[in-house]
Design a protein around this motif. Structure first.
Motif, PDB file in Angstrom:
ATOM      1  N   HIS A  74       0.624  -1.413  -0.381  1.00  0.00           N
ATOM      2  CA  HIS A  74      -0.217   0.314  -0.098  1.00  0.00           C
ATOM      3  C   HIS A  74       0.463   1.164   0.084  1.00  0.00           C
ATOM      4  N   TYR A  75       1.923   1.285  -0.247  1.00  0.00           N
ATOM      5  CA  TYR A  75       3.489   2.804   0.027  1.00  0.00           C
ATOM      6  C   TYR A  75       3.014   3.207  -1.581  1.00  0.00           C
ATOM      7  N   ASP A  76       2.572   2.721  -2.225  1.00  0.00           N
ATOM      8  CA  ASP A  76       2.834   2.947  -3.837  1.00  0.00           C
ATOM      9  C   ASP A  76       0.834   3.924  -3.625  1.00  0.00           C
ATOM     10  N   ASP A  77      -0.315   3.207  -2.963  1.00  0.00           N
ATOM     11  CA  ASP A  77      -1.190   3.706  -2.954  1.00  0.00           C
ATOM     12  C   ASP A  77      -0.906   5.341  -1.541  1.00  0.00           C
ATOM     13  N   CYS A  78      -0.592   5.263  -0.744  1.00  0.00           N
ATOM     14  CA  CYS A  78      -0.227   6.190   0.130  1.00  0.00           C
ATOM     15  C   CYS A  78       0.312   7.821  -0.116  1.00  0.00           C
ATOM     16  N   ALA A  79       1.653   6.968  -0.508  1.00  0.00           N
ATOM     17  CA  ALA A  79       2.283   8.123  -1.282  1.00  0.00           C
ATOM     18  C   ALA A  79       1.903   9.520  -1.776  1.00  0.00           C
TER      19      ALA A  79
END
Length: 158
Positions: free
Chosen positions: A11-16
């Motif tokens: 989920h890093y790429d969804d939140c960054a």
């Protein structure tokens, strides 16, 4: 020290991008399922190394990020802790060096069995380069340290 791409963190790429849109950088994201709730730990940093993160900054990001994560995880039974890196952060992942370019850090270099400290000039997937001020000559020099030679790293706080 290992280099683990931040893009491999779930989920890093969804939140960054959301965090960056608010003017910050997402340093760390951990999602830990517990008994009946999901514990989320997020760490944000300022894009400008001379600017510190305050409570209002954390609150702003928390209010935007929590609904996004709850939608992604499909539950609202969550507990989220959002913090700044802190003044004496231990750098856990070599990928963080790229985020903290311009900050003063020190690393334990196994090749010299001592701390090497300076301002991060650049970092890539293999090494970090510091700008170090020589006290004796009052000049600046650069030193590159391979991640495989770093035992530990942390911010320098005076």
């Amino acid at each position: 020290m290992d280099y683990v791409s931040l893009h491999t963190i779930p989920h890093y790429d969804d939140c960054a991008p959301l965090v960056e849109g608010l003017g910050y950088t997402l340093v760390e994201l951990r999602i830990v399922p517990q008994k009946k709730t999901i514990h989320i730990l997020a760490v944000i940093a300022s894009k400008d190394p001379s600017v510190d993160i305050g409570v209002n900054d954390c609150s702003k990001v928390h209010h935007a990020l929590l609904p996004r994560l709850e939608a992604l995880l499909g539950t609202d039974d969550t507990y989220m802790e959002l913090t700044s890196p802190g003044m004496e952060r231990n750098i856990k992942n070599a990928a963080e060096f790229e985020i903290f370019v311009g900050r003063e850090v020190r690393v334990w270099d196994r090749t010299v069995n001592d701390w090497v400290g300076g301002v991060i000039k650049s970092a890539d997937m293999k090494s970090v380069t510091f700008t170090i001020k020589s006290v004796e000559t009052d000049t600046f020099e650069e030193k590159t340290v391979l991640y495989e030679n770093i035992a530990k790293a942390k911010f320098i706080h005076l």
